[in-house]
Design a protein around this motif. Structure first.
Motif, mmCIF file in Angstrom:
data_model
loop_
_atom_site.group_PDB
_atom_site.id
_atom_site.type_symbol
_atom_site.label_atom_id
_atom_site.label_comp_id
_atom_site.label_asym_id
_atom_site.label_seq_id
_atom_site.Cartn_x
_atom_site.Cartn_y
_atom_site.Cartn_z
ATOM 1 N N ARG A 111 -9.630 -8.678 44.260
ATOM 2 C CA ARG A 111 -8.560 -7.858 44.834
ATOM 3 C C ARG A 111 -9.144 -6.730 45.685
ATOM 4 O O ARG A 111 -8.671 -6.458 46.782
ATOM 5 N N THR A 112 -10.178 -6.077 45.193
ATOM 6 C CA THR A 112 -10.808 -4.982 45.926
ATOM 7 C C THR A 112 -11.436 -5.486 47.223
ATOM 8 O O THR A 112 -11.328 -4.843 48.268
ATOM 9 N N ARG A 113 -12.065 -6.650 47.171
ATOM 10 C CA ARG A 113 -12.785 -7.186 48.328
ATOM 11 C C ARG A 113 -11.881 -7.848 49.354
ATOM 12 O O ARG A 113 -12.234 -7.901 50.539
ATOM 13 N N THR A 114 -10.712 -8.375 48.911
ATOM 14 C CA THR A 114 -9.885 -9.180 49.830
ATOM 15 C C THR A 114 -8.441 -8.715 49.945
ATOM 16 O O THR A 114 -7.717 -9.194 50.810
ATOM 17 N N SER A 115 -7.998 -7.841 49.059
ATOM 18 C CA SER A 115 -6.586 -7.428 48.955
ATOM 19 C C SER A 115 -5.671 -8.568 48.520
ATOM 20 O O SER A 115 -4.453 -8.446 48.584
ATOM 21 N N ALA A 116 -6.229 -9.694 48.071
ATOM 22 C CA ALA A 116 -5.443 -10.798 47.530
ATOM 23 C C ALA A 116 -5.509 -10.722 46.010
ATOM 24 O O ALA A 116 -6.487 -10.239 45.449
ATOM 25 N N SER A 117 -4.461 -11.189 45.345
ATOM 26 C CA SER A 117 -4.380 -11.098 43.886
ATOM 27 C C SER A 117 -4.362 -12.465 43.230
ATOM 28 O O SER A 117 -3.632 -13.364 43.662
ATOM 29 N N ILE A 118 -5.154 -12.604 42.167
ATOM 30 C CA ILE A 118 -5.115 -13.807 41.338
ATOM 31 C C ILE A 118 -4.005 -13.571 40.316
ATOM 32 O O ILE A 118 -4.115 -12.692 39.469
ATOM 33 N N VAL A 119 -2.906 -14.325 40.445
ATOM 34 C CA VAL A 119 -1.728 -14.080 39.616
ATOM 35 C C VAL A 119 -1.587 -15.049 38.449
ATOM 36 O O VAL A 119 -0.804 -14.811 37.538
ATOM 37 N N ALA A 120 -2.348 -16.138 38.473
ATOM 38 C CA ALA A 120 -2.290 -17.112 37.374
ATOM 39 C C ALA A 120 -3.517 -18.010 37.442
ATOM 40 O O ALA A 120 -4.161 -18.118 38.488
ATOM 41 N N VAL A 121 -3.811 -18.641 36.314
ATOM 42 C CA VAL A 121 -4.879 -19.631 36.248
ATOM 43 C C VAL A 121 -4.313 -20.862 35.547
ATOM 44 O O VAL A 121 -3.660 -20.741 34.507
ATOM 45 N N LEU A 122 -4.536 -22.022 36.138
ATOM 46 C CA LEU A 122 -4.121 -23.291 35.548
ATOM 47 C C LEU A 122 -5.375 -23.919 34.943
ATOM 48 O O LEU A 122 -6.365 -24.126 35.639
ATOM 49 N N ARG A 123 -5.315 -24.179 33.635
ATOM 50 C CA ARG A 123 -6.480 -24.731 32.933
ATOM 51 C C ARG A 123 -6.024 -25.856 32.025
ATOM 52 O O ARG A 123 -5.323 -25.627 31.042
ATOM 53 N N GLN A 124 -6.429 -27.082 32.335
ATOM 54 C CA GLN A 124 -6.150 -28.248 31.501
ATOM 55 C C GLN A 124 -4.701 -28.300 31.036
ATOM 56 O O GLN A 124 -4.411 -28.430 29.852
ATOM 57 N N GLY A 125 -3.767 -28.157 31.961
ATOM 58 C CA GLY A 125 -2.351 -28.238 31.642
ATOM 59 C C GLY A 125 -1.749 -26.959 31.104
ATOM 60 O O GLY A 125 -0.559 -26.899 30.859
ATOM 61 N N GLU A 126 -2.554 -25.934 30.915
ATOM 62 C CA GLU A 126 -2.066 -24.652 30.410
ATOM 63 C C GLU A 126 -1.969 -23.670 31.578
ATOM 64 O O GLU A 126 -2.795 -23.683 32.484
ATOM 65 N N VAL A 127 -0.960 -22.818 31.542
ATOM 66 C CA VAL A 127 -0.787 -21.795 32.563
ATOM 67 C C VAL A 127 -1.074 -20.439 31.937
ATOM 68 O O VAL A 127 -0.445 -20.056 30.960
ATOM 69 N N ILE A 128 -2.042 -19.741 32.497
ATOM 70 C CA ILE A 128 -2.339 -18.381 32.053
ATOM 71 C C ILE A 128 -1.793 -17.461 33.132
ATOM 72 O O ILE A 128 -2.327 -17.395 34.240
ATOM 73 N N VAL A 129 -0.686 -16.781 32.819
ATOM 74 C CA VAL A 129 -0.020 -15.922 33.791
ATOM 75 C C VAL A 129 -0.615 -14.527 33.715
ATOM 76 O O VAL A 129 -0.874 -14.011 32.633
ATOM 77 N N SER A 130 -0.820 -13.919 34.870
ATOM 78 C CA SER A 130 -1.345 -12.552 34.980
ATOM 79 C C SER A 130 -2.603 -12.337 34.141
ATOM 80 O O SER A 130 -2.639 -11.478 33.259
ATOM 81 N N PRO A 131 -3.654 -13.106 34.409
ATOM 82 C CA PRO A 131 -4.880 -12.921 33.631
ATOM 83 C C PRO A 131 -5.441 -11.514 33.855
ATOM 84 O O PRO A 131 -5.385 -10.995 34.968
ATOM 85 N N ASP A 132 -5.952 -10.914 32.788
ATOM 86 C CA ASP A 132 -6.487 -9.558 32.930
ATOM 87 C C ASP A 132 -7.954 -9.627 33.368
ATOM 88 O O ASP A 132 -8.543 -10.703 33.424
ATOM 89 N N PRO A 133 -8.550 -8.483 33.711
ATOM 90 C CA PRO A 133 -9.924 -8.478 34.241
ATOM 91 C C PRO A 133 -10.968 -9.050 33.286
ATOM 92 O O PRO A 133 -12.040 -9.451 33.726
ATOM 93 N N THR A 134 -10.665 -9.138 31.987
ATOM 94 C CA THR A 134 -11.638 -9.678 31.034
ATOM 95 C C THR A 134 -11.537 -11.200 30.891
ATOM 96 O O THR A 134 -12.358 -11.807 30.210
ATOM 97 N N PHE A 135 -10.540 -11.821 31.540
ATOM 98 C CA PHE A 135 -10.367 -13.276 31.479
ATOM 99 C C PHE A 135 -11.608 -13.958 32.034
ATOM 100 O O PHE A 135 -12.110 -13.591 33.089
ATOM 101 N N ARG A 136 -12.125 -14.965 31.313
ATOM 102 C CA ARG A 136 -13.324 -15.692 31.758
ATOM 103 C C ARG A 136 -12.943 -17.045 32.369
ATOM 104 O O ARG A 136 -12.195 -17.815 31.777
ATOM 105 N N PHE A 137 -13.504 -17.310 33.549
ATOM 106 C CA PHE A 137 -13.251 -18.556 34.251
ATOM 107 C C PHE A 137 -14.055 -19.707 33.648
ATOM 108 O O PHE A 137 -15.118 -19.498 33.083
ATOM 109 N N ALA A 138 -13.532 -20.923 33.830
ATOM 110 C CA ALA A 138 -14.234 -22.145 33.458
ATOM 111 C C ALA A 138 -14.265 -23.055 34.681
ATOM 112 O O ALA A 138 -13.390 -22.969 35.555
ATOM 113 N N ALA A 139 -15.258 -23.906 34.766
ATOM 114 C CA ALA A 139 -15.322 -24.877 35.858
ATOM 115 C C ALA A 139 -14.048 -25.713 35.840
ATOM 116 O O ALA A 139 -13.594 -26.130 34.777
#
Length: 166
Positions: A111-139
């Motif tokens: 967000r700081t670098r691009t002014s774009a916001s990551i508002v959700a993450v789709l992971r193996q059929g699960e939706v994580i809405v509004s992930p917080d800064p501590t959320f860890r990504f997976a391949a």
């Protein structure tokens, strides 16, 4: 439009939740006391007659909820995009070689670098809405990003970065 859900106690069975769609179709979910769930589609000519009764396992019920939740969220984001000129939404996959696999969302400073916001993450059929800064990504995670074309391209470049010194 507000959708009305009717709840009916079914003595000895559980609870039934029904709704009538805008097109007039009536459907419901019966939650049995033993945890079983049935998706019920009523006959359009007789609202008291069941046209189809589909038993759902816990995994199936969860997957259906995820599908409906994801499509609803993406539809709302799409509607927002139409209202805000220049605002776009995009789904971006995190490649296995990204340096952000197993790293926190906050580490990207997207967000700081691009002014774009990551508002959700789709992971193996699960939706994580509004992930917080501590959320860890997976391949293989797919992030839903909202921003300008330039911002979305920036987030894509950040997540594709495989340089560990980057």
């Amino acid at each position: 439009m507000r959708v009305r859900v009717e709840q009916t106690a079914l003595p000895g069975i559980g609870v039934r939740h029904d709704l009538v769609t805008e097109s007039g179709r009536r459907l419901g979910v019966v939650s049995h006391r033993n945890g079983r769930r049935d998706l019920v589609l009523y006959d359009p000519d007789d609202p008291d007659a069941c046209q189809a009764d589909i038993p759902l396992t816990d995994d199936e019920a969860e997957a259906l909820a995820d599908i409906l939740g994801a499509s609803l969220m993406l539809g709302q984001l799409s509607g927002l995009r139409e209202q805000a000129a220049g605002l776009l939404t995009e789904q971006i996959a995190i490649p296995a070689g990204s340096k952000y696999v197993n790293k926190r969302l906050g580490d990207t400073r997207a967000r700081t670098r691009t002014s774009a916001s990551i508002v959700a993450v789709l992971r193996q059929g699960e939706v994580i809405v509004s992930p917080d800064p501590t959320f860890r990504f997976a391949a293989g995670d797919v992030v839903v990003v909202v921003g300008t074309r330039q911002g979305l391209d920036g987030v894509t470049a950040i997540l594709a970065d495989s340089d560990p010194d980057g």
